[in-house]
Design an enzyme around this catalytic site. Structure first.
Site, PDB file in Angstrom:
ATOM      1  N   HIS A 380      48.658  36.024  42.719  1.00 63.40           N
ATOM      2  CA  HIS A 380      48.837  35.875  41.272  1.00 63.40           C
ATOM      3  C   HIS A 380      49.469  37.121  40.646  1.00 63.40           C
ATOM      4  CE1 HIS A 380      47.916  35.663  37.029  1.00 63.40           C
ATOM      5  NE2 HIS A 380      47.186  36.749  37.157  1.00 63.40           N
ATOM      6  N   ARG A 444      40.997  38.605  50.308  1.00 67.17           N
ATOM      7  CA  ARG A 444      41.886  39.720  49.985  1.00 67.17           C
ATOM      8  C   ARG A 444      41.255  41.011  50.500  1.00 67.17           C
ATOM      9  NH1 ARG A 444      40.890  41.511  43.699  1.00 67.17           N
ATOM     10  NH2 ARG A 444      42.515  42.998  44.214  1.00 67.17           N
TER      11      ARG A 444
HETATM   12  C1  HEM Z   1      57.507  45.440  48.671  1.00 64.70           C
HETATM   13  C2  HEM Z   1      56.814  44.978  47.666  1.00 64.70           C
HETATM   14  C3  HEM Z   1      55.348  44.622  47.751  1.00 64.70           C
HETATM   15  C4  HEM Z   1      54.679  43.945  48.714  1.00 64.70           C
HETATM   16  C5  HEM Z   1      55.237  43.357  50.012  1.00 64.70           C
HETATM   17  C6  HEM Z   1      53.298  43.884  48.313  1.00 64.70           C
HETATM   18  C7  HEM Z   1      52.285  43.265  49.030  1.00 64.70           C
HETATM   19  C8  HEM Z   1      50.946  43.308  48.727  1.00 64.70           C
HETATM   20  C9  HEM Z   1      49.891  42.614  49.424  1.00 64.70           C
HETATM   21  C10 HEM Z   1      50.100  41.676  50.609  1.00 64.70           C
HETATM   22  C11 HEM Z   1      48.715  42.944  48.834  1.00 64.70           C
HETATM   23  C12 HEM Z   1      47.327  42.458  49.205  1.00 64.70           C
HETATM   24  C13 HEM Z   1      46.642  43.432  50.078  1.00 64.70           C
HETATM   25  C14 HEM Z   1      45.185  43.068  50.360  1.00 64.70           C
HETATM   26  O1  HEM Z   1      44.529  42.412  49.527  1.00 64.70           O
HETATM   27  O2  HEM Z   1      44.684  43.451  51.422  1.00 64.70           O
HETATM   28  C15 HEM Z   1      49.007  43.851  47.755  1.00 64.70           C
HETATM   29  C16 HEM Z   1      48.076  44.413  46.900  1.00 64.70           C
HETATM   30  C17 HEM Z   1      48.382  45.014  45.713  1.00 64.70           C
HETATM   31  N1  HEM Z   1      49.655  45.260  45.211  1.00 64.70           N
HETATM   32 FE1  HEM Z   1      51.402  44.903  46.159  1.00 64.70          FE
HETATM   33  N2  HEM Z   1      53.160  44.526  47.114  1.00 64.70           N
HETATM   34  C18 HEM Z   1      54.393  44.969  46.724  1.00 64.70           C
HETATM   35  C19 HEM Z   1      54.701  45.620  45.540  1.00 64.70           C
HETATM   36  C20 HEM Z   1      53.795  45.859  44.526  1.00 64.70           C
HETATM   37  C21 HEM Z   1      54.129  46.351  43.225  1.00 64.70           C
HETATM   38  C22 HEM Z   1      55.540  46.652  42.738  1.00 64.70           C
HETATM   39  C23 HEM Z   1      52.963  46.493  42.548  1.00 64.70           C
HETATM   40  C24 HEM Z   1      52.709  46.976  41.142  1.00 64.70           C
HETATM   41  C25 HEM Z   1      53.566  47.559  40.359  1.00 64.70           C
HETATM   42  C26 HEM Z   1      51.894  46.110  43.427  1.00 64.70           C
HETATM   43  C27 HEM Z   1      50.550  46.159  43.121  1.00 64.70           C
HETATM   44  C28 HEM Z   1      49.521  45.816  43.962  1.00 64.70           C
HETATM   45  C29 HEM Z   1      48.126  45.969  43.653  1.00 64.70           C
HETATM   46  C30 HEM Z   1      47.530  46.525  42.368  1.00 64.70           C
HETATM   47  C31 HEM Z   1      47.404  45.480  44.752  1.00 64.70           C
HETATM   48  C32 HEM Z   1      45.894  45.376  44.889  1.00 64.70           C
HETATM   49  C33 HEM Z   1      45.341  46.492  45.671  1.00 64.70           C
HETATM   50  C34 HEM Z   1      43.875  46.290  45.926  1.00 64.70           C
HETATM   51  O3  HEM Z   1      43.405  45.144  46.030  1.00 64.70           O
HETATM   52  O4  HEM Z   1      43.179  47.313  45.990  1.00 64.70           O
HETATM   53  N3  HEM Z   1      52.427  45.722  44.620  1.00 64.70           N
HETATM   54  N4  HEM Z   1      50.381  44.057  47.693  1.00 64.70           N
END
Ligand code: HEM
Ligand SMILES: [Cu+2]
Length: 560
Positions: A380, A444
């Site tokens: 989301h 997650r």
């Molecule tokens: C190459 C681009 C990106 C990819 C492939 C990506 C992928 C992911 C994935 C798969 C997760 C889930 C990880 C988990 O729950 O174990 C995650 C968590 C997250 N991502 Fe990204 N993301 C990208 C870019 C971004 C960007 C640009 C932002 C914000 C500006 C962002 C913010 C977050 C946040 C806040 C989480 C949650 C971390 C947590 O649960 O502690 N991501 N991302």
């Protein structure tokens, strides 16, 4: 372009705020770059591919990478972008200089705070994820650095209120210009919203240095989400501001209504904050009727986003028709899709639509149970902060860096490609994550690729898992292209005198604020701020009172 013959242009003469905005912006993009590089590793994780063993001994584990990803992208990059945009735009619009000493104070506070928090993060002494829920306990430097970083935004609040009051004194009785109005309401909203984090930081710092033996996890979570929901509007509103005041012009049209745009920002000021319990549906210790009240208030915050969708779409239609688009949908094709800034916004908004629809599921008391703590959730929010907010920043960089430095954009084709690929990658990834969360309850924040048992358990979702790998590769390429374009632009030695003189592309408006009773009503900013405070006290007061008077402190744990 024989621009090398003009090496002596001083781009900052007469506009020192340009340098400040450039530094804030570039620091934000450095944070985004480092944070984003972990993104594909996480996507690969949900595809069953574990690359973390190859990162040793530099990075110790998945959760360290995930913490860096969340903190750098969602806390550091977003705030720095806001501090750049929402100070620079009103300064240019009003023709006033912010107090430059304080502007640099805010920059140095942010930088030092970032470095102090980064050391324990890089040393695996603060792998507490960006929500830092107790009893997980980080090294004190993480909390102190993060607090200093957030406090630098209070200086930005002051900078904008100060420019606004100077302008008001010189223009008694006039309606605040639009970009400034948006900045003022944005910063006031953030002031109210950030108080939760500030109070939480006091507890966490005292706890991490040993002044108190424990903290109450429920109270800390509640203070976190008090800020944690409105923080998404803190991320979103710079993107909206740019969509209102620059996008129509860049697309070749006009903003349809100034007063309606003000209404949007006042509604965000009033309704953003008292909604945090919709992140705590599963938390014990909060009575269901309070959760219900926050659910209803959450539905109210959808209204300004719906008005935005209408206003921006209508303004784009004006642009498309002005460019010669005919028929019911012909104007869409007539928009300047080959302008990288316009493209970034168009694709970002396109992703925002299913993102908003998914948000309604999250905010519904009962549907939430189905997707709680599954990968639906990152699915989301990557459609919102990972797509619209980030793409608005990337798209804006394509005109703003040339505007601030006087250096022309390099590799325009790569800039366009980066936005298409980012959109495509995010779309595939979030699609997969939504289904994996919804249909197979894949959790997650789970290092499943490092655990054969977990992989066995989620085998039925393997078709969706493959999509994560595909998306991770696409997003990695998109990120490399984007960062190449902005660094190559900023670091080249060419300067173009035309770029140096270029103005901020402030849009013209069709329906003006003068004579509008709605505009007059929204101009009473302090009155609306007072209403927001009252609403917060009503929605949070009794619950917080109970929590503060019944604390159950627990000692800290370090699980990694
Ligand atoms: C190459 C681009 C990106 C990819 C492939 C990506 C992928 C992911 C994935 C798969 C997760 C889930 C990880 C988990 O729950 O174990 C995650 C968590 C997250 N991502 Fe990204 N993301 C990208 C870019 C971004 C960007 C640009 C932002 C914000 C500006 C962002 C913010 C977050 C946040 C806040 C989480 C949650 C971390 C947590 O649960 O502690 N991501 N991302
Ligand atoms: Cu929320």
């Amino acid at each position: 372009m024989a621009v090398k013959s003009f090496p002596k242009i001083d781009v900052y003469a007469g506009a020192p705020e340009k340098k400040y905005a450039l530094f804030m912006l570039m620091l934000g993009f450095v944070a985004l770059m480092v944070g984003t590089l972990f993104g594909p590793l996480q996507a690969f994780n949900y595809g069953g591919l574990d690359l973390y063993p190859f990162l040793k001994p530099v990075f110790q584990n998945y959760y360290q990478g995930l913490t860096l990803h969340g903190v750098l992208n969602a806390i550091i990059f977003t705030q720095l972008f806001g501090q750049a945009i929402m100070v620079y735009l009103p300064a240019r619009e009003l023709g006033l200089k912010p107090n430059m000493t304080l502007a640099w104070v805010s920059f140095w506070m942010a930088l030092i705070g970032l470095l102090v928090a980064a050391l324990p993060l890089l040393g695996n002494a603060a792998s507490v994820l960006y929500t830092f829920y107790p009893p997980l306990k980080a090294h004190w430097a993480f909390y102190v650095g993060a607090a200093l970083f957030v406090l630098s935004s209070y200086v930005s609040i002051y900078l904008v209120l100060d420019m606004w009051s100077r302008w008001k004194k010189a223009n008694p009785g006039k309606i605040t210009p639009l970009a400034t109005y948006m900045s003022v309401t944005y910063w006031l909203m953030w002031f109210l919203a950030s108080l939760g984090l500030v109070v939480e930081a006091l507890f966490l710092i005292a706890w991490s240095v040993g002044l108190v033996a424990g903290v109450d996890p429920l109270l800390m979570r509640t203070l976190f989400w008090y800020t944690g929901h409105p923080i998404v509007y803190f991320w979103l509103l710079p993107a909206y501001t740019l969509a209102y005041i620059t996008l129509p012009k860049l697309a070749g049209g006009k903003l349809i209504s100034d007063p309606l745009s003000r209404l949007v920002f006042v509604l965000f000021l009033i309704f953003s904050v008292p909604v945090g319990f919709h992140h705590q549906f599963a938390d014990p210790g909060i009575a269901p009727y309070w959760k219900m009240i926050h659910t209803i208030l959450t539905m109210f915050v959808a209204v300004p986003s719906l008005i935005t969708a209408f206003t921006i779409a209508a303004s784009l239609e004006v642009a498309g028709r002005a460019n010669g688009g005919k028929g019911l949908f012909g104007w869409i094709g007539a928009l300047p899709w080959n302008n990288p800034t316009v493209l970034a916004f168009l694709l970002g908004f396109l992703a925002f639509i299913p993102g908003g629809a998914g948000g309604m599921v999250n905010a519904s008391f009962n549907l939430n149970q189905n997707i709680h703590n599954t990968v639906w959730i990152p699915g989301h929010f990557h459609l919102q902060v990972g797509t619209l907010v980030t793409m608005a920043a990337m798209g804006t960089a394509f005109w703003l860096i040339p505007h601030l430095t006087g250096k022309p954009l390099v590799a325009r084709g790569m800039a366009l490609a980066s936005q298409w690929l980012w959109f495509l990658g995010m779309f595939i990834m979030t699609f997969a994550l939504h289904w994996m969360g919804f249909l197979y309850a894949v959790p997650r924040r789970a290092h499943i690729s490092g655990s054969p048992i977990a992989m066995e358990a989620f085998k039925e979702s393997s078709a969706w898992m493959v999509l994560n790998i595909v998306a991770g590769v696409i997003l990695l390429i998109a990120a490399i292209l984007f960062f190449y374009v902005i660094y190559a632009t900023a670091l080249q030695s060419r300067r173009d005198p035309n770029q140096v003189m270029a103005e901020v592309p402030f849009t013209e408006v069709i329906s003006k604020p003068e004579g509008s009773s709605l505009a007059l009503l929204t101009e009473r900013v302090w009155f609306w701020f007072g209403i927001a405070v009252v609403l917060v006290v009503l929605a949070y007061g009794p619950v917080l009172f109970q929590m503060f008077t019944n604390m159950n402190p627990v000692p800290g744990q370090r699980l990694w």
